[in-house]
Design a protein around this motif. Sequence first.
Motif, mmCIF file in Angstrom:
data_model
loop_
_atom_site.group_PDB
_atom_site.id
_atom_site.type_symbol
_atom_site.label_atom_id
_atom_site.label_comp_id
_atom_site.label_asym_id
_atom_site.label_seq_id
_atom_site.Cartn_x
_atom_site.Cartn_y
_atom_site.Cartn_z
ATOM 1 N N SER A 155 0.891 -1.138 0.096
ATOM 2 C CA SER A 155 -0.017 0.120 0.004
ATOM 3 C C SER A 155 0.846 1.163 0.211
ATOM 4 O O SER A 155 2.120 1.000 -0.039
ATOM 5 C CB SER A 155 -0.915 -0.040 1.226
ATOM 6 N N CYS A 156 0.101 2.260 0.250
ATOM 7 C CA CYS A 156 1.074 3.545 0.133
ATOM 8 C C CYS A 156 1.729 3.754 1.105
ATOM 9 O O CYS A 156 3.287 3.959 0.756
ATOM 10 C CB CYS A 156 -0.050 4.618 0.274
ATOM 11 N N ILE A 157 1.622 3.718 2.289
ATOM 12 C CA ILE A 157 2.541 3.816 3.622
ATOM 13 C C ILE A 157 3.654 2.341 3.474
ATOM 14 O O ILE A 157 4.676 2.611 3.853
ATOM 15 C CB ILE A 157 2.039 3.947 4.761
ATOM 16 N N GLU A 158 2.900 1.263 3.030
ATOM 17 C CA GLU A 158 4.206 0.252 3.164
ATOM 18 C C GLU A 158 5.224 0.558 2.128
ATOM 19 O O GLU A 158 6.180 -0.172 2.225
ATOM 20 C CB GLU A 158 3.367 -0.989 2.515
ATOM 21 N N GLY A 159 4.798 1.247 1.159
ATOM 22 C CA GLY A 159 5.997 1.627 0.070
ATOM 23 C C GLY A 159 7.327 2.176 0.619
ATOM 24 O O GLY A 159 8.310 2.347 0.165
ATOM 25 N N PHE A 160 7.130 3.090 1.869
ATOM 26 C CA PHE A 160 7.839 3.672 2.532
ATOM 27 C C PHE A 160 8.583 2.983 3.793
ATOM 28 O O PHE A 160 9.428 3.373 4.498
ATOM 29 C CB PHE A 160 7.281 4.885 3.109
ATOM 30 N N SER A 161 7.807 1.850 3.962
ATOM 31 C CA SER A 161 8.318 1.068 5.465
ATOM 32 C C SER A 161 9.187 -0.157 5.031
ATOM 33 O O SER A 161 8.949 -1.128 4.281
ATOM 34 C CB SER A 161 6.704 0.380 5.924
ATOM 35 N N LEU A 162 10.294 -0.025 5.742
ATOM 36 C CA LEU A 162 11.183 -1.124 5.531
ATOM 37 C C LEU A 162 10.758 -2.425 5.992
ATOM 38 O O LEU A 162 11.158 -3.404 5.406
ATOM 39 C CB LEU A 162 12.601 -0.574 6.668
ATOM 40 N N ILE A 194 3.695 -4.767 -6.709
ATOM 41 C CA ILE A 194 2.729 -3.837 -7.275
ATOM 42 C C ILE A 194 2.392 -3.020 -6.023
ATOM 43 O O ILE A 194 1.947 -3.376 -4.836
ATOM 44 C CB ILE A 194 1.322 -4.309 -7.674
ATOM 45 N N ILE A 195 2.429 -1.541 -6.234
ATOM 46 C CA ILE A 195 2.227 -0.676 -5.131
ATOM 47 C C ILE A 195 1.089 0.160 -5.642
ATOM 48 O O ILE A 195 1.094 0.789 -6.431
ATOM 49 C CB ILE A 195 3.390 0.318 -4.883
ATOM 50 N N ILE A 196 0.077 0.150 -4.634
ATOM 51 C CA ILE A 196 -1.150 1.092 -4.756
ATOM 52 C C ILE A 196 -1.075 2.199 -4.015
ATOM 53 O O ILE A 196 -0.528 1.840 -2.674
ATOM 54 C CB ILE A 196 -2.351 0.082 -4.561
#
Length: 384
Positions: A312-319, A334-336
């Motif tokens: 998801s959106c925040i997961e794309g920034f989460s290590l 796939i990043i939504i």
Amino acid sequence: MRERRSRRKHYLAAMLAIGAVYAGFFVEAVPLVVAVLPFVAALCMRWRMLRGLIVAPYFLAIALMAGWGLIQMGYAPWLVIMGGLVAAGLCSAMVGSFGVTISLLVLAIIPFFPGHPLLATGFFIADSTIWSLALVIAGCGAIEGFRSKRRYSNSFAVAMILAGVLGLAMQSFTSGSQSGRELASSESWEEVATNASIMSTKRGKMMAVITQLQDGETYITGENILASQDHLEIQMLCRVLPSRNATVYLGIQEAGTGRAQVRILRPDSDCRDLPLAYAAQVGIPGITGNPWPFLPAVIHQDDMRPHTQWLSCIEGFSLASWLRVSVARPANVIIIANDYWTEPLPIAGLRRKISADMGRLLGVRVFHADSGHNILRLAEGAVN
């Protein structure tokens, strides 16, 4: 005289750090790793205050981006600003007091912390595994341990070197056959621009998707296009799919929890009970999730895309989320996303920088579906 020189050094270090962070985060042509350079400098500094000072712009930039989004959502500006300053100050003080290595480890266990410095590792290392990050942390620990005059620090450095050797061995052990991933290498997604001018309403969002549908194609929308209770708009899309023979992976926000989901709409779907393709495990605490991750959702085997992981959106920034991807070892990610609440800050561009580095590190291909900007279409010739 000495005090004046010391102040000049502090000012110079702070200005260089601000420039590096700004360029690495916000200038498209500059790689993300430039923003992480203050941490590299902090590794070599013995003075605690200077260590904390030089990394402060990094944490302040993260607080700025997150805080702006919260203000856009209606949170009190004074409360957001105070919270952001306190959080940035605590993180900077942690680096100053305990060093870079300990700080990297602490930030790594906070799943919703956005923009961990290790996310830039892929700039240096390609087609690797999770153990590469352990090697980087071990290297940082060794540098800081030998830099210190204390005996226990030297022992810590030796322990970090041994950890690095173990990480290198584990990396070799886990870099086995990737035949399963190679089977999915033919699957590719194309970005299709959507008409952002009509997406101010829920009906407009559906029209933006419907106008792009082509016969027999498969699509993925961005995050949280609709909420799970928006039955009329979901039905609107369902009525169109049979005539187009199209399949849509629709970004939906779960009522109650705010959790990001992807539901599958097929030509023969019963729109009252759409199958689940993905549910985010990490969200923004109090908005789209909790301080702790959600339990993994149960997804039917037939509804999983082969060798594909979602973020998801925040997961794309989460290590932490990228570590989960590393364990799964997919071919595609796939990043939504849904970045309207942080505009005009270039958050989407920053996420693409991070995903490019992590995709290179893990040897995976990354595709983006950004609400209000584009949807993804399964490329011609790929397996549906």
